[in-house]
Design a protein around this motif. Structure first.
Motif, mmCIF file in Angstrom:
data_model
loop_
_atom_site.group_PDB
_atom_site.id
_atom_site.type_symbol
_atom_site.label_atom_id
_atom_site.label_comp_id
_atom_site.label_asym_id
_atom_site.label_seq_id
_atom_site.Cartn_x
_atom_site.Cartn_y
_atom_site.Cartn_z
ATOM 1 N N MET A 1 -1.713 -3.382 -5.895
ATOM 2 C CA MET A 1 -1.335 -2.107 -5.280
ATOM 3 C C MET A 1 0.179 -2.015 -5.117
ATOM 4 S SD MET A 1 -2.734 -0.484 -1.706
ATOM 5 C CE MET A 1 -4.383 -0.590 -2.311
ATOM 6 N N LYS A 2 0.797 -3.151 -4.734
ATOM 7 C CA LYS A 2 2.266 -3.157 -4.601
ATOM 8 C C LYS A 2 2.945 -2.894 -5.955
ATOM 9 C CE LYS A 2 2.458 -6.246 -0.600
ATOM 10 N NZ LYS A 2 2.940 -7.528 -0.105
ATOM 11 N N MET A 5 2.887 0.795 -6.679
ATOM 12 C CA MET A 5 3.899 1.538 -5.927
ATOM 13 C C MET A 5 5.287 1.321 -6.538
ATOM 14 S SD MET A 5 2.585 0.853 -2.027
ATOM 15 C CE MET A 5 3.964 1.776 -1.354
ATOM 16 N N GLN A 32 2.866 12.273 -4.103
ATOM 17 C CA GLN A 32 2.369 12.337 -2.714
ATOM 18 C C GLN A 32 0.857 12.472 -2.691
ATOM 19 O OE1 GLN A 32 4.342 11.958 0.037
ATOM 20 N NE2 GLN A 32 2.339 11.841 1.099
ATOM 21 N N GLN A 35 -0.524 9.230 -3.464
ATOM 22 C CA GLN A 35 -0.396 8.328 -2.313
ATOM 23 C C GLN A 35 -1.468 8.622 -1.271
ATOM 24 O OE1 GLN A 35 1.879 5.791 -2.126
ATOM 25 N NE2 GLN A 35 0.733 5.193 -0.271
ATOM 26 N N ASP A 36 -1.722 9.937 -1.064
ATOM 27 C CA ASP A 36 -2.762 10.320 -0.093
ATOM 28 C C ASP A 36 -4.134 9.829 -0.522
ATOM 29 O OD1 ASP A 36 -0.841 11.554 1.417
ATOM 30 O OD2 ASP A 36 -1.229 13.584 0.624
ATOM 31 N N LEU A 38 -4.608 7.317 -2.432
ATOM 32 C CA LEU A 38 -4.612 5.863 -2.279
ATOM 33 C C LEU A 38 -4.879 5.466 -0.833
ATOM 34 C CD1 LEU A 38 -4.155 3.030 -3.415
ATOM 35 C CD2 LEU A 38 -1.685 3.368 -3.033
ATOM 36 N N ASN A 39 -4.234 6.158 0.111
ATOM 37 C CA ASN A 39 -4.450 5.838 1.538
ATOM 38 C C ASN A 39 -5.912 6.096 1.947
ATOM 39 O OD1 ASN A 39 -1.750 5.160 1.780
ATOM 40 N ND2 ASN A 39 -1.110 7.200 2.485
ATOM 41 N N SER A 40 -6.443 7.233 1.429
ATOM 42 C CA SER A 40 -7.837 7.559 1.764
ATOM 43 C C SER A 40 -8.781 6.502 1.214
ATOM 44 C CB SER A 40 -8.181 8.930 1.199
ATOM 45 O OG SER A 40 -9.545 9.254 1.470
ATOM 46 N N THR A 42 -8.017 3.453 0.587
ATOM 47 C CA THR A 42 -7.830 2.207 1.350
ATOM 48 C C THR A 42 -8.634 2.234 2.636
ATOM 49 O OG1 THR A 42 -5.607 1.951 0.422
ATOM 50 C CG2 THR A 42 -6.106 0.740 2.432
ATOM 51 N N VAL A 43 -8.567 3.403 3.312
ATOM 52 C CA VAL A 43 -9.334 3.536 4.569
ATOM 53 C C VAL A 43 -10.830 3.346 4.307
ATOM 54 C CG1 VAL A 43 -10.019 5.136 6.399
ATOM 55 C CG2 VAL A 43 -7.617 4.993 5.689
ATOM 56 N N ASN A 46 -11.598 -0.302 3.596
ATOM 57 C CA ASN A 46 -11.641 -1.119 4.831
ATOM 58 C C ASN A 46 -12.930 -0.874 5.632
ATOM 59 O OD1 ASN A 46 -9.160 -2.277 4.275
ATOM 60 N ND2 ASN A 46 -7.993 -0.709 5.387
#
Length: 285
Positions: A1-2, A5, A32, A35-36, A38-40, A42-43, A46
Motif C-alpha cells: 500500500m505504501k 501511495m 482523492q 484515496q477515499d 482505499l480508506n473505505s 481499509t476500514v 479491518n
C-alpha cells in the motif's frame, strides 16, 4: 500500500511537470477519489479482520462448550445405566421382601391355626370338667385363663384347719378330677396350694411355705392313688404370696386358702405341634 501511495505521488509530480492545470486538477480529484476508496476498503478490511477474530473466538468457545456437553452427556448416560441397574436390583430386593412377607404371613396363619386347635382342646376340657365336677357347689370353680384350665377348690373342702391331711369328701371330688385327667394322657395337671397370711408354725412344718407345699403333695398323692399317671402331676406351693383378695377379713382369708389344679397341654408337645406345622409349610414351599 505504501508503494502504491509513493507511485501516485511520483506520478503526480511527473504529470504536474508536463500537464496543464486543468488536467492536474482532474488527476488530483481522481487521486482523492482513489484515496477515499482505499480508506473505505481499509476500514472494511479491518472490520472483517475484527469480525473474523470474534468469530474464531466464538468457535473456540463453542468447541469448549461442545466438549463439556459431551462429557455431561457421557456422565448422564452412565448415571442412567447405574440407575437402571440399581432400580433392577431394588425391584429384585423388593420382590424378595414381598415373598418373605408372604411366607411370614402364611407361617403366622399356620401358628394361629395351631393355637386355635389348642384353644379348642382347652375348651373341650373345660366342658368335660364342668360335667364331671359340677358347678352347683360355690366352693368349686372351673375357668380358663390365657388358654389354661383352672379348677379351684376351697380349702374347707380339702383340709381341716391347719392340716395337710386330705378329707374324705375331698377324695370324692378329686376322684372326679382324676377321671378327667386320665382321659387326657397328653396333658399335665399341676396342683397349686395357697394359704392365707396368718403365720403358721407347727412342727415339723416351719411356715406357710411348708404348709402349702405339703398340701399340694398330699393332693398329688391322692390323685396318684386314683391311678393318675405321676408323670402328668406337678406339686407346687405358693404360700400366701398370690392372694385373690386382701387378707383383711376372715371371709377374705377363707377365699385365699385354696387349691388350684391347673390342667394344660404339655409345653414340649405343643411346640412339637407348632414345629410340625412349620415343617409342613416349608415342604409346601
Amino acid at each position: 500500500m505504501k508503494k502504491l501511495m509513493l507511485l501516485s505521488v511520483c506520478s503526480m509530480v511527473l504529470l504536474a511537470s508536463c500537464v496543464s492545470k486543468k488536467e492536474y486538477a482532474a488527476l488530483e480529484a481522481k487521486h482523492q477519489e482513489t484515496q477515499d476508496l482505499l480508506n473505505s476498503a481499509t476500514v472494511k478490511l479491518n472490520k472483517c479482520l475484527s469480525d473474523a477474530a470474534a468469530a474464531n473466538a466464538r468457535v473456540e468457545t463453542m468447541k469448549d462448550q461442545l466438549a463439556d456437553m459431551r462429557k455431561s452427556n457421557e456422565a448422564l448416560i452412565k448415571s442412567s445405566q447405574d440407575l437402571t441397574e440399581l432400580t433392577s436390583k431394588g425391584a429384585q430386593n423388593l420382590e424378595k421382601s414381598l415373598e418373605s412377607l408372604r411366607e411370614s404371613n402364611l407361617k403366622i396363619t399356620r401358628l394361629q391355626d395351631a393355637l386355635s386347635r389348642k384353644d379348642s382342646v382347652t375348651l373341650a376340657i373345660v366342658t368335660s370338667l364342668k360335667k364331671e365336677v359340677g358347678l352347683n357347689d360355690p366352693d368349686i370353680e372351673v375357668n380358663v385363663e390365657k388358654g389354661v384350665v383352672f379348677i379351684s377348690i376351697a380349702d374347707k373342702l380339702l383340709f381341716q384347719s391347719g392340716s395337710y391331711t386330705v378329707t374324705n369328701r375331698a377324695k370324692e371330688i378329686l376322684g372326679k378330677v382324676a377321671k378327667v385327667i386320665n382321659s387326657k394322657p397328653n396333658f399335665e395337671a399341676m396342683v397349686e396350694a395357697h394359704t392365707d397370711n396368718v403365720p403358721y408354725s407347727k412342727p415339723p412344718l416351719m411356715d406357710n411355705w411348708d404348709l402349702s407345699v405339703k398340701r399340694a403333695t398330699s393332693v398329688v398323692r391322692v390323685l396318684e392313688d386314683l391311678e393318675v399317671n405321676p408323670q402328668q402331676l406337678v406339686a407346687a406351693g405358693r404360700s400366701y404370696h398370690v392372694p385373690l383378695v386382701e387378707n383383711d377379713t376372715a371371709e377374705n382369708r377363707a377365699k385365699n386358702r385354696r387349691t388350684r389344679i391347673v390342667v394344660m397341654p404339655k409345653i414340649d408337645q405343643f411346640y412339637e405341634m407348632v414345629e410340625e406345622e412349620m415343617k409342613n409349610l416349608s415342604a409346601q414351599n
